[in-house]
Design an enzyme around this catalytic site. Sequence first.
Site, PDB file in Angstrom:
ATOM      1  N   CYS A  17     -28.173  58.049  52.116  1.00  0.00           N
ATOM      2  CA  CYS A  17     -26.815  57.675  51.696  1.00  0.00           C
ATOM      3  C   CYS A  17     -26.272  58.588  50.604  1.00  0.00           C
ATOM      4  O   CYS A  17     -25.084  58.532  50.285  1.00  0.00           O
ATOM      5  CB  CYS A  17     -26.793  56.235  51.210  1.00  0.00           C
ATOM      6  SG  CYS A  17     -27.364  55.101  52.466  1.00  0.00           S
ATOM      7  N   HIS A  29     -20.829  54.781  46.620  1.00  0.00           N
ATOM      8  CA  HIS A  29     -21.364  54.521  47.955  1.00  0.00           C
ATOM      9  C   HIS A  29     -21.254  53.016  48.205  1.00  0.00           C
ATOM     10  O   HIS A  29     -21.650  52.204  47.364  1.00  0.00           O
ATOM     11  CB  HIS A  29     -22.819  54.979  48.018  1.00  0.00           C
ATOM     12  CG  HIS A  29     -23.545  54.457  49.216  1.00  0.00           C
ATOM     13  ND1 HIS A  29     -23.013  54.527  50.492  1.00  0.00           N
ATOM     14  CD2 HIS A  29     -24.751  53.847  49.342  1.00  0.00           C
ATOM     15  CE1 HIS A  29     -23.866  53.981  51.344  1.00  0.00           C
ATOM     16  NE2 HIS A  29     -24.924  53.555  50.677  1.00  0.00           N
ATOM     17  N   ASN A  86     -21.775  49.406  55.360  1.00  0.00           N
ATOM     18  CA  ASN A  86     -22.461  50.566  54.783  1.00  0.00           C
ATOM     19  C   ASN A  86     -22.470  51.697  55.820  1.00  0.00           C
ATOM     20  O   ASN A  86     -23.125  51.581  56.855  1.00  0.00           O
ATOM     21  CB  ASN A  86     -23.889  50.135  54.405  1.00  0.00           C
ATOM     22  CG  ASN A  86     -24.704  51.249  53.793  1.00  0.00           C
ATOM     23  OD1 ASN A  86     -24.328  52.422  53.866  1.00  0.00           O
ATOM     24  ND2 ASN A  86     -25.834  50.894  53.205  1.00  0.00           N
TER      25      ASN A  86
HETATM   26  O1  UT7 Z   1     -27.375  52.293  51.444  1.00  0.00           O
HETATM   27  C1  UT7 Z   1     -28.698  52.560  51.116  1.00  0.00           C
HETATM   28  C2  UT7 Z   1     -29.200  51.667  50.066  1.00  0.00           C
HETATM   29  N1  UT7 Z   1     -29.171  50.302  50.488  1.00  0.00           N
HETATM   30  C3  UT7 Z   1     -28.862  49.366  49.645  1.00  0.00           C
HETATM   31  O2  UT7 Z   1     -28.549  49.663  48.534  1.00  0.00           O
HETATM   32  C4  UT7 Z   1     -29.005  47.950  50.116  1.00  0.00           C
HETATM   33  C5  UT7 Z   1     -29.649  47.135  49.027  1.00  0.00           C
HETATM   34  N2  UT7 Z   1     -29.950  45.756  49.399  1.00  0.00           N
HETATM   35  C6  UT7 Z   1     -29.008  44.832  49.605  1.00  0.00           C
HETATM   36  O3  UT7 Z   1     -27.837  45.122  49.682  1.00  0.00           O
HETATM   37  C7  UT7 Z   1     -29.461  43.390  49.655  1.00  0.00           C
HETATM   38  O4  UT7 Z   1     -30.807  43.313  49.266  1.00  0.00           O
HETATM   39  C8  UT7 Z   1     -29.295  42.717  51.059  1.00  0.00           C
HETATM   40  C9  UT7 Z   1     -27.819  42.455  51.312  1.00  0.00           C
HETATM   41  C10 UT7 Z   1     -29.881  43.607  52.121  1.00  0.00           C
HETATM   42  C11 UT7 Z   1     -30.021  41.373  51.075  1.00  0.00           C
HETATM   43  O5  UT7 Z   1     -29.565  40.544  50.011  1.00  0.00           O
HETATM   44  P1  UT7 Z   1     -30.624  39.798  49.077  1.00  0.00           P
HETATM   45  O6  UT7 Z   1     -29.847  38.987  48.127  1.00  0.00           O
HETATM   46  O7  UT7 Z   1     -31.533  40.844  48.495  1.00  0.00           O
HETATM   47  O8  UT7 Z   1     -31.389  38.857  50.080  1.00  0.00           O
HETATM   48  P2  UT7 Z   1     -32.939  38.778  50.433  1.00  0.00           P
HETATM   49  O9  UT7 Z   1     -33.362  39.966  51.220  1.00  0.00           O
HETATM   50  O10 UT7 Z   1     -33.707  38.461  49.186  1.00  0.00           O
HETATM   51  O11 UT7 Z   1     -32.962  37.526  51.370  1.00  0.00           O
HETATM   52  C12 UT7 Z   1     -32.610  36.210  50.876  1.00  0.00           C
HETATM   53  C13 UT7 Z   1     -32.698  35.229  52.029  1.00  0.00           C
HETATM   54  C14 UT7 Z   1     -34.002  35.313  52.805  1.00  0.00           C
HETATM   55  O12 UT7 Z   1     -34.372  34.005  53.195  1.00  0.00           O
HETATM   56  P3  UT7 Z   1     -35.491  33.185  52.373  1.00  0.00           P
HETATM   57  O13 UT7 Z   1     -36.724  34.030  52.444  1.00  0.00           O
HETATM   58  O14 UT7 Z   1     -34.956  33.057  50.992  1.00  0.00           O
HETATM   59  O15 UT7 Z   1     -35.573  31.905  53.110  1.00  0.00           O
HETATM   60  C15 UT7 Z   1     -33.633  36.098  54.035  1.00  0.00           C
HETATM   61  O16 UT7 Z   1     -34.446  35.805  55.130  1.00  0.00           O
HETATM   62  O17 UT7 Z   1     -31.664  35.492  52.974  1.00  0.00           O
HETATM   63  C16 UT7 Z   1     -32.239  35.610  54.276  1.00  0.00           C
HETATM   64  N3  UT7 Z   1     -31.423  36.543  55.055  1.00  0.00           N
HETATM   65  C17 UT7 Z   1     -30.344  36.172  55.766  1.00  0.00           C
HETATM   66  N4  UT7 Z   1     -29.775  34.983  55.949  1.00  0.00           N
HETATM   67  C18 UT7 Z   1     -28.666  34.950  56.720  1.00  0.00           C
HETATM   68  C19 UT7 Z   1     -31.591  37.887  55.178  1.00  0.00           C
HETATM   69  N5  UT7 Z   1     -30.627  38.393  55.967  1.00  0.00           N
HETATM   70  C20 UT7 Z   1     -29.842  37.354  56.341  1.00  0.00           C
HETATM   71  C21 UT7 Z   1     -28.701  37.248  57.147  1.00  0.00           C
HETATM   72  N6  UT7 Z   1     -28.144  36.048  57.303  1.00  0.00           N
HETATM   73  N7  UT7 Z   1     -28.141  38.321  57.726  1.00  0.00           N
END
Ligand code: UT7
Length: 346
Positions: A133, A273, A303
């Site tokens: 990215c 970004h 993204n």
């Molecule tokens: O561009 C290159 C660099 N990339 C980035 O900078 C991306 C960085 N990361 C992020 O933007 C975030 O970490 C995400 C948007 C990908 C995820 O957000 P998060 O607040 O970190 O969520 P998480 O991965 O900790 O997941 C929280 C919960 C999980 O469930 P449990 O384990 O708490 O029950 C996931 O399974 O949300 C769940 N989850 C979803 N639920 C509904 C993960 N994806 C989804 C989804 N819909 N699409």
Amino acid sequence: MKRSVDRLINSGVSWLKKKKMLKTKIVGTGSYLPEKILSNHDLEKIVDTTDEWITTRCGIKERRIVENGVGSSTLATRAAQRALQMAGLTPQDLDMIIVGTVTPDMLFPSTACLVQHHLGAKKAFAFDLSAGCSGFIYGLSVADNFIRNRSCKYILLVGVECLSKITDYQDRTTCVLFGDGAGAVVLTGSTGDRGILSVHLYSDGTYGDLLCQPGGGSAHPATHETIDKRLHYLKMDGNKVFKLAVKALEDAVMEALAYNNLKSEQISLLIAHQANLRIIQVIAKRLNLPDEKIYLNIQKYGNTSSASIPIALDEANRQGRIKEKDILLFNAFGAGFTWGAAVVRW
Ligand code: UT7
């Protein structure tokens, strides 16, 4: 005798003139987004997710998806044509083409060479740059160096991705995040005080496995097994990436401001970004920037990796949100890890 002394003096003056410090200016911007929209509600029908989760966790409402049979070089060429048109240049004027992408048309030849061919930019040499990215910011640094050392007069820099082609639409943790698109800039040298003021780049390969496409390269070439294991799709441990990205970006933007002796209130527009609205908001808060100084389009495009900054820049430029001498701050973080920050006086 007098004549030869004059000639000597004149040649000295022209040498001095030639050696006058150059800055690298952006003289044209362009972007291209595919027409097809994939909304959060569409995704609700494909994976176990909700519009509410996607909107609150990432700030995304919809993203663009390229049609079948179209690759990154097509999107890149369209964005490039718009940037060239704004710059008032023809493809034949270009000396160099850099394409930042992690979704090239194919592993080789480079997408940049395909763009060179599509444009008919016969004079330009061309290559791809793989920095996830951060591809656009890395490309900005390369272009800046070639312009300032006078190796090139006009450079085309494109950030392009067809991330939908490597997105696993069975994996809700990634498929809601990514979209397709291209952004381009044309750069040239200028002797004024406008242009790129600094580019700071960083990498840390120890985190390579947190964001990668494991299959299809030389370590795991495509086989039935790699396909069955879905290794040809992008994998990301989003939460770990999030935490590391916030810290790295904070440090990068503070270093960029300190280097230029700038205070955060002197920033006219943050063009970050567009990976996650919450990441952008943390950085904006650290810099104490009001909403009107933050450019956001993540809600529309998701993204788009290396394309996100040049797309946002082109939109802001065409909307008249950037005035002469404005201070723009770019930052990006991505696979590698790679990250960086750039400051431009418009
Ligand atoms: O561009 C290159 C660099 N990339 C980035 O900078 C991306 C960085 N990361 C992020 O933007 C975030 O970490 C995400 C948007 C990908 C995820 O957000 P998060 O607040 O970190 O969520 P998480 O991965 O900790 O997941 C929280 C919960 C999980 O469930 P449990 O384990 O708490 O029950 C996931 O399974 O949300 C769940 N989850 C979803 N639920 C509904 C993960 N994806 C989804 C989804 N819909 N699409």
